[in-house]
Every structure is written in C-alpha cells, then in structure tokens.
Motif scaffolding. Structure first.
Motif, short mmCIF file in Angstrom:
data_model
loop_
_atom_site.label_atom_id
_atom_site.label_comp_id
_atom_site.label_asym_id
_atom_site.label_seq_id
_atom_site.Cartn_x
_atom_site.Cartn_y
_atom_site.Cartn_z
N VAL A 103 39.62 39.39 38.88
CA VAL A 103 41.06 39.26 39.12
C VAL A 103 41.83 39.36 37.81
O VAL A 103 42.87 40.04 37.72
N THR A 107 44.46 42.33 36.82
CA THR A 107 45.86 42.02 36.51
C THR A 107 46.24 42.55 35.14
O THR A 107 47.33 43.12 34.96
N CYS A 289 49.75 41.63 42.38
CA CYS A 289 49.10 40.31 42.41
C CYS A 289 49.09 39.74 43.83
O CYS A 289 48.14 39.04 44.21
N THR A 311 47.14 33.81 41.59
CA THR A 311 47.30 35.15 41.04
C THR A 311 48.72 35.45 40.60
O THR A 311 48.98 36.50 40.00
N SER A 312 49.66 34.55 40.86
CA SER A 312 51.07 34.78 40.52
C SER A 312 51.22 35.08 39.04
O SER A 312 50.74 34.33 38.18
N PRO A 313 51.92 36.17 38.67
CA PRO A 313 51.92 36.64 37.28
C PRO A 313 52.95 35.97 36.38
O PRO A 313 53.95 36.57 35.98
N GLN A 338 44.89 30.69 36.42
CA GLN A 338 46.05 30.89 35.55
C GLN A 338 45.67 30.71 34.08
O GLN A 338 46.07 31.49 33.21
N ARG A 341 43.47 33.58 32.74
CA ARG A 341 44.26 34.78 32.43
C ARG A 341 45.00 34.63 31.10
O ARG A 341 45.07 35.57 30.30
#
Length: 362
Positions: A103, A107, A289, A311-313, A338, A341
């Motif tokens: 993921v 992204t 996302c 997954t919220s960017p 989060q 990432r």
C-alpha cells in the motif's frame, strides 16, 4: 470643474515600524487561527499564522523569523514525530508487512506520478511538485523540501491545501459509518503540569539532535537530527517525551511565519495559476487511496472506515482524532499504516524527488 485628486496608493508594510509589523502579524495570525479552529479545520495553529504571514509578505513586510527560531521550531516538530512512533506500531506492521509495504509503495508511486504530471505540464518545478504531492506529515514534508532544492512556499501551499481537503473528506466519510455528532473531544490542555524528566529530555533531544544533525550535515538538520535522536532514545531506551501544547503552538507559529513571510506577490500569483493542477492532483490521489481502501476492505475483511482512514493521504493527526471517535475502528492499524508511509517518505522522498526531476528535464 476640477477633477478630484487621485486616491493615494495604499501604504505598504515596509513603511511601518518593525514593532508595529510584528504586532499586526500577531493579531492577524490569532484571527486566522481562531477562525480555522472554530471551523474545526486541522493544523489551525500552523496554517493560520502562515496565511497571515503570506498576506504580510505579499504586502511588503520586512520582518523575518530569526534563523534560531525557525531551527528551534523544526527541532520541536522532530521531537513530535519521534514521540508519535510507538513500539505497538511496529508490532502491527510486522503482522501485516506485505500489505503495508504494498500500500505504501503504491501510494508513493501514485503521488510521484502526479508530481511528474504537474511538472511536465509546467504547473510547478519538478522537485517542488514531488514534495508537494508526497503523502506524509505535511510539516515534515515542507521542512524536508527546502533541503532538497524545492520551493518551500509552494510545497507548503500544496501540502496544507491537501491536509484541509483530505481531513474534510475523511470527516464526511466517517459520518457514513459512525455517528460522531455526540462525540465530545477533550479540550486541549495548554499548560499541563510539567514532568521535568520528560520535558527536560525533550528539550535536550531538540538541542543536541539539531546540533548533531548539523554536525552530520543532514538535510534539514534540525528536524531530522531531532527525529533520529528522539526515535533512538524513545524507542530504544524508553526515554519519555513531553511536548506541552504551548510549546507546540509556538513552534507551529514560528514555522508558519518563516514560510509565509517569504511569499511575494509573484510567488502567490504562480501558486494560484497552478491551482487547477494542484486541486486535480489532490482529488486524484484521494480517489486512488480510496480505491486501495476498497481493495483492502474486500480482500482482508477490514471494515471500510478503518481501511479508508489508514490509506487517507495526509492529515495524520486529524485522521487519528476521527479514528478515535469510533470503537469500531482499528486505531493501531490506522496509525501503523500512516506512520509507515511517513517513514518511507522520509527515507525515500529525496531519491524520488531527484528521479522525477530528471524525468522532467529529459
């Protein structure tokens, strides 16, 4: 009959006394930050002062944040990042590391492509577009960007616009699964009782981390130095950290002012001209996302809200607040993805920025 005399041109801020400029900047910053707080928008204490500083900078303000103040603000934010990474997050990551890695890489690939797309069509310079599109902690991305040749002002414009859009979308989508109307968030404690051991450790990490970062010639040395030293001591040796709200507020204000005061009318016009591409790239990344969230939810049986928030960017802090409002959301999963990432972007962001910049030039 004589024609009326033309109105005198508006007085620019460079004609004001320095003390009056600082006073006006402080008052307008408080008004903007207060309005954003009332509207429940994230990062009000940083975005509000930055907007006030942009207004001042584009109208000829001559005041500037001292380099030591900007460095101190970066080091404190570095301590905040270090303190937000807990051992439980690593345990969650190890349980689902193939999923998390896939993921995160997907992204980062999507955000890098969008940065390339914006720069390819002459919306923004390549490095600036990549850092502005990078999905991570917005403040961290802005601080890192300046060390790698990107325009911090435009990166800040892109990052905080995305933070606002993503946070509003996350809050709205959360209402589809969770009734948050009755949720009451605990008010921020501005002046908590000080744990002198934890607070002293935080100050020491900010000071010595920044110094070691400069000594090691790290990019964005004050920020990364504090992140690295703080993470080692906090995770490896259990050193407690304490960041009172007043200290974070001062740091956010200093960073917002330092960035905003460097805006000129030309830079602002350039940012506005690129607004359609910027908004389009943000919406595209949010949709991508969202697709990843649907895939995770379908394949692994994770509830849709947990998958979407994980997954919220961007907007890690506001996403955490929304996730904590529901007992049905797996908060550790959300924060692990989060945080993973953010760490990936910190580690590989410079290389991606250089690679995309070369593609644009070629």
């Amino acid at each position: 009959m004589e024609s009326p005399a033309p109105a005198p041109p508006p007085q620019r801020l460079e004609t004001w006394h320095v003390a009056i400029q600082w006073m006006a900047l402080l008052v307008v910053s408080m008004l903007f930050a207060g309005a954003l707080e009332i509207a429940s928008l994230p990062a009000a204490l940083l975005i509000g002062p930055m907007l006030a500083a942009i207004v001042a900078g584009t109208n000829g303000a001559t005041v500037r944040v001292p380099p030591l103040g900007f460095a101190a603000g970066q080091a404190v934010v570095g301590c905040l990042i270090a303190g937000s990474i807990s051992p439980a997050i690593f345990a969650t990551f190890l349980d689902d590391w193939p999923l998390f890695t896939g993921v995160v890489l997907a992204t980062l690939s999507a955000s890098s492509f969008l940065g390339w797309f914006i720069s390819r069509f002459k919306g923004l310079p390549g490095t600036t577009a990549v850092w502005g599109s990078a999905p991570g902690g917005a403040t961290a991305m802005v601080l890192m960007a300046g060390a790698f040749g990107a325009d911090q002002r435009l990166v800040a414009f892109m990052q905080y616009l995305r933070v606002i859009m993503v946070s509003i979308a996350a809050a709205l989508i959360a209402r589809l699964w969770v009734d948050t109307s009755g949720v009451e968030y605990a008010p921020a404690v501005w002046f908590p009782s000080i744990d002198w051991t934890a607070f002293g450790a935080t100050v020491a990490i900010a000071v010595f981390g920044g110094y070691l970062g400069r000594l090691a010639r790290l990019p964005s040395p004050y920020f990364l130095g504090a992140v690295i030293l703080g993470s080692i001591l906090h995770l490896g040796f259990g050193v407690p950290l304490q960041l009172p709200q007043w200290l974070l507020a001062i740091s956010y204000v200093l960073i917002g002012w330092a960035i905003g005061l460097n805006f000129t009318s030309g830079i602002l016009r350039h940012a506005v001209r690129a607004l359609p591409q910027i908004v389009g790239s943000i919406l595209a990344l949010m949709a991508f996302c969202g697709g990843l969230a649907m895939l995770i939810s379908y394949e692994l049986g994770i509830d849709p809200l947990t998958a979407y928030l994980a997954t919220s960017p961007g907007g890690l802090d506001s996403v955490a607040i929304i996730a904590a409002a529901s007992n049905d959301v797996d908060l550790s999963f959300v924060m692990a993805l989060q945080s993973a990432r953010l760490l990936f972007v910190l580690a590989f962001g410079p290389s991606l920025a250089r690679l995309v910049s070369r593609w644009v030039r070629d």
